[in-house]
Design an enzyme around this catalytic site. Structure first.
Site, PDB file in Angstrom:
ATOM      1  N   ALA A 138       0.807  -1.215   0.000  1.00 28.92           N
ATOM      2  CA  ALA A 138       0.000   0.000   0.000  1.00 28.92           C
ATOM      3  C   ALA A 138       0.842   1.269   0.000  1.00 28.92           C
ATOM      4  O   ALA A 138       0.285   2.374   0.017  1.00 28.92           O
ATOM      5  CB  ALA A 138      -0.928  -0.001   1.214  1.00 28.92           C
ATOM      6  N   HIS A 139       2.177   1.145  -0.025  1.00 27.47           N
ATOM      7  CA  HIS A 139       3.035   2.332  -0.062  1.00 27.47           C
ATOM      8  C   HIS A 139       3.007   2.943  -1.462  1.00 27.47           C
ATOM      9  O   HIS A 139       3.057   2.235  -2.469  1.00 27.47           O
ATOM     10  CB  HIS A 139       4.466   1.959   0.317  1.00 27.47           C
ATOM     11  CG  HIS A 139       4.625   1.581   1.750  1.00 27.47           C
ATOM     12  ND1 HIS A 139       5.372   2.310   2.642  1.00 27.47           N
ATOM     13  CD2 HIS A 139       4.112   0.535   2.454  1.00 27.47           C
ATOM     14  CE1 HIS A 139       5.322   1.735   3.838  1.00 27.47           C
ATOM     15  NE2 HIS A 139       4.564   0.654   3.745  1.00 27.47           N
ATOM     16  N   HIS A 212       6.046  -7.647   9.397  1.00 23.86           N
ATOM     17  CA  HIS A 212       4.895  -8.450   8.942  1.00 23.86           C
ATOM     18  C   HIS A 212       5.330  -9.555   7.962  1.00 23.86           C
ATOM     19  O   HIS A 212       5.080  -9.486   6.760  1.00 23.86           O
ATOM     20  CB  HIS A 212       3.750  -7.604   8.402  1.00 23.86           C
ATOM     21  CG  HIS A 212       4.078  -6.516   7.435  1.00 23.86           C
ATOM     22  ND1 HIS A 212       4.782  -6.711   6.277  1.00 23.86           N
ATOM     23  CD2 HIS A 212       3.762  -5.198   7.460  1.00 23.86           C
ATOM     24  CE1 HIS A 212       4.879  -5.582   5.615  1.00 23.86           C
ATOM     25  NE2 HIS A 212       4.275  -4.644   6.321  1.00 23.86           N
ATOM     26  N   ARG A 223      12.520 -24.592  -3.562  1.00 24.07           N
ATOM     27  CA  ARG A 223      13.766 -24.702  -4.335  1.00 24.07           C
ATOM     28  C   ARG A 223      14.593 -23.419  -4.293  1.00 24.07           C
ATOM     29  O   ARG A 223      15.825 -23.473  -4.307  1.00 24.07           O
ATOM     30  CB  ARG A 223      13.461 -25.057  -5.800  1.00 24.07           C
ATOM     31  CG  ARG A 223      12.960 -26.477  -5.991  1.00 24.07           C
ATOM     32  CD  ARG A 223      13.051 -26.891  -7.463  1.00 24.07           C
ATOM     33  NE  ARG A 223      12.614 -28.261  -7.647  1.00 24.07           N
ATOM     34  CZ  ARG A 223      11.376 -28.619  -7.974  1.00 24.07           C
ATOM     35  NH1 ARG A 223      10.454 -27.666  -8.150  1.00 24.07           N
ATOM     36  NH2 ARG A 223      11.050 -29.882  -8.119  1.00 24.07           N
ATOM     37  N   ASP A 244      -4.440 -10.949  12.223  1.00 23.56           N
ATOM     38  CA  ASP A 244      -5.817 -10.460  12.210  1.00 23.56           C
ATOM     39  C   ASP A 244      -6.777 -11.394  11.504  1.00 23.56           C
ATOM     40  O   ASP A 244      -7.957 -11.088  11.349  1.00 23.56           O
ATOM     41  CB  ASP A 244      -5.878  -9.065  11.574  1.00 23.56           C
ATOM     42  CG  ASP A 244      -5.439  -9.065  10.106  1.00 23.56           C
ATOM     43  OD1 ASP A 244      -4.967 -10.110   9.618  1.00 23.56           O
ATOM     44  OD2 ASP A 244      -5.560  -8.009   9.458  1.00 23.56           O
ATOM     45  N   ASP A 270      -0.651  -3.502  13.027  1.00 25.18           N
ATOM     46  CA  ASP A 270      -0.572  -2.743  11.779  1.00 25.18           C
ATOM     47  C   ASP A 270      -1.871  -1.956  11.586  1.00 25.18           C
ATOM     48  O   ASP A 270      -2.360  -1.791  10.475  1.00 25.18           O
ATOM     49  CB  ASP A 270      -0.300  -3.655  10.576  1.00 25.18           C
ATOM     50  CG  ASP A 270       0.267  -2.902   9.384  1.00 25.18           C
ATOM     51  OD1 ASP A 270       0.740  -1.766   9.564  1.00 25.18           O
ATOM     52  OD2 ASP A 270       0.239  -3.444   8.258  1.00 25.18           O
TER      53      ASP A 270
END
Length: 385
Positions: A138-139, A212, A223, A244, A270
Site C-alpha cells: 500500500a506504499h 509483517h 527450491r 488479524d 498494523d
C-alpha cells in the site's frame, strides 16, 4: 502520593497476588495472605476473575479512530484511548513511505508531544521509504527511493526512531543497516523481494526484525528460498506477524510458531485509521483506503494495514496454535520490549517498574487497561470508578 491496590490479581504463573501501585510504579507484588503495608488512602480495586498481564506493546500502528499518523503526525498523541481499548499501553507510531520533511515532522511531533490520556507513543517505526517497488504493497510508488545515509543521519533512538523497515537488496541498504544498528535503532527487513542469500547478509549486517512476515515479500519456495526462510532460520531475528485472520492464514501462523518456538514472535496490529471505525474511506499516508468487512484495502483490493486491534491478534494466535496464554502474551509484551531494549519494566510486571497493566477475561477480552497505574479504559466503568 497516589496509590492503587489491585486485589486478588491472577498472575500468569497462576498465583493470586496483591499489586500495590504508588505514583505510577509497582511498589509491591505480594501473596494475598502475606502482610502488605497499604497506604490508608489507596484506592482498592478487586480484579478477581481476571488475568493480570503486562500492558501490550504494539510495534506497528499507522493510526486509529479515523486518524492517520503519516497524514497528521501529531495525531499519534490522540489515538491512545482507542488503542487502550485493545489492551495497548505503549506503541510505535508508524510512518509509511513519505517525504523527508514529513518524516522530520513526525520526529518533531513525537519530541514535543503532550501526555497521552491512553496508550503512549514510545517512538517511531519508519516503514520505508527504502522499499522494493516490486513489493510496495500500500506504499505509494512515488515515495519510494534508494537508501540515503544523509537523509537517515538524524534517525536515532534519542530522536525517537526505534525501528526502520527497509528492503535489504536495494543498493547501499546493507551499509545503512550497519549504520542504523550501531546507533541502537532496530532495523527490520520488509517490503522486500530479497532471497535467502540477501537475507543472511542482512542479518550479518544488523537486521534483527521481520516486518509483517510473508506480507509484501517474496513467498516461501522449496527450491529457491526467500528472505523469509533466512529470517525464520536465524535465532537472532524477531519475527513480526499480523494475526488479524486476513494477512496470514492460521496454518501459517501455527507453522511459524512451531518453527521458531517461544520468545521470537512479536504480534503487531498494523492498525490503520480504520480501527474502530464504521465502513468508509480513510487515509494511509498519501493513499486512500477503503474500510469494509474484509479489512482495510486500496481500491484495487490490496491489503493496506489492518482494522483489528492487538487483542484480536492475541486471541487468533491462541486459537490457531493452541499455545498457552503466557506464551501468547509474551508476543505482545516481553518479546517486543526485549527487541527494543525497553527499560522501566515495560513488557513485564515487576517491583519498581511502570504499572502498565492489561486485565483480561478468561476469553482474552480486554476488561481494563491501566497506564502508569491509572485506568484509561474499561469495559465496566462502574467497576473502576
Amino acid at each position: 502520593m497516589s496509590a492503587v491496590l489491585l486485589d486478588n490479581a491472577c498472575l500468569l504463573d497462576g498465583r493470586s497476588a496483591r499489586i500495590l501501585v504508588v505514583d505510577g510504579r509497582i511498589a509491591a507484588i505480594d501473596e494475598v495472605a502475606a502482610p502488605l503495608e497499604v497506604p490508608p488512602d489507596a484506592r482498592r480495586i478487586n480484579v478477581a476473575g481476571l488475568v493480570t498481564a503486562p500492558g501490550f506493546i504494539d510495534l506497528q500502528v499507522n493510526g486509529a479512530c479515523g486518524r492517520d499518523i503519516s497524514d497528521d503526525p501529531a495525531s499519534m498523541w490522540a489515538i491512545g484511548p482507542t488503542l487502550a481499548r485493545h489492551g495497548v499501553t505503549a506503541f510505535l507510531a508508524t510512518i509509511v513511505s513519505s517525504s523527508p520533511p514529513r518524516i522530520g515532522e513526525a520526529m518533531e511531533a513525537w519530541r514535543r508531544g503532550p501526555a497521552s490520556p491512553g496508550a503512549v507513543p514510545i517512538g517511531l517505526h519508519v516503514e520505508g521509504p527504502y522499499l522494493s517497488p516490486a513489493r510496495a504493497g500500500a506504499h505509494r510508488p512515488e515515495q519510494l527511493r534508494a537508501p540515503d545515509p544523509g537523509e537517515a543521519a538524524g534517525w536515532t533512538v534519542e530522536a525517537g526512531v526505534r525501528i526502520v523497515t527497509l528492503a535489504p537488496e536495494l543498493p547501499g541498504a546493507l551499509d545503512l543497516v550497519a549504520q542504523l544498528s550501531a546507533r541502537g535503532v532496530v532495523v527490520a527487513a520488509g517490503h522486500t523481494d530479497a532471497d535467502a542469500a540477501i537475507g543472511r547478509a542482512a542479518v550479518e549486517a544488523g537486521v534483527r526484525y521481520a516486518t509483517h512476515l510473508f506480507n509484501a515479500m517474496r513467498p516461501l519456495d522449496h527450491r529457491v528460498p526467500s528472505l523469509a526462510a533466512a529470517l525464520l532460520d536465524d535465532t537472532r531475528v524477531t519475527i513480526g506477524l499480523i494475526a488479524d485472520g486476513l494477512h496470514v492464514a492460521p496454518e501459517m501462523l501455527a507453522l511459524v510458531r512451531r518453527t521458531i518456538g517461544p520468545g521470537r514472535l512479536s504480534l503487531v496490529s498494523d492498525a490503520t485509521a480504520g480501527l474502530d471505525m464504521a465502513p468508509g474511506h480513510v487515509r494511509l499516508g498519501d493513499a486512500e483506503v477503503v474500510v469494509g468487512e474484509d479489512g482495510a484495502r486500496l481500491a484495487d483490493g490490496t491489503l493496506a494495514g489492518s482494522t483489528a486491534g492487538l487483542d484480536v491478534g492475541l486471541r487468533t494466535l491462541v486459537a490457531a496454535t493452541g499455545c498457552d496464554v503466557g506464551e501468547a502474551l509474551a508476543a505482545v509484551t516481553s518479546t517486543p520490549a526485549r527487541l527494543l531494549q525497553l527499560g522501566e519494566g515495560r513488557g513485564r510486571l515487576e517491583v519498581g517498574g511502570r504499572a502498565d497493566v492489561t486485565l483480561l477475561t478468561e476469553e482474552l477480552e480486554v476488561a481494563a487497561t491501566l497506564v502508569a497505574g491509572e485506568v484509561v479504559w474499561s469495559a465496566e466503568p462502574a467497576r473502576w470508578g
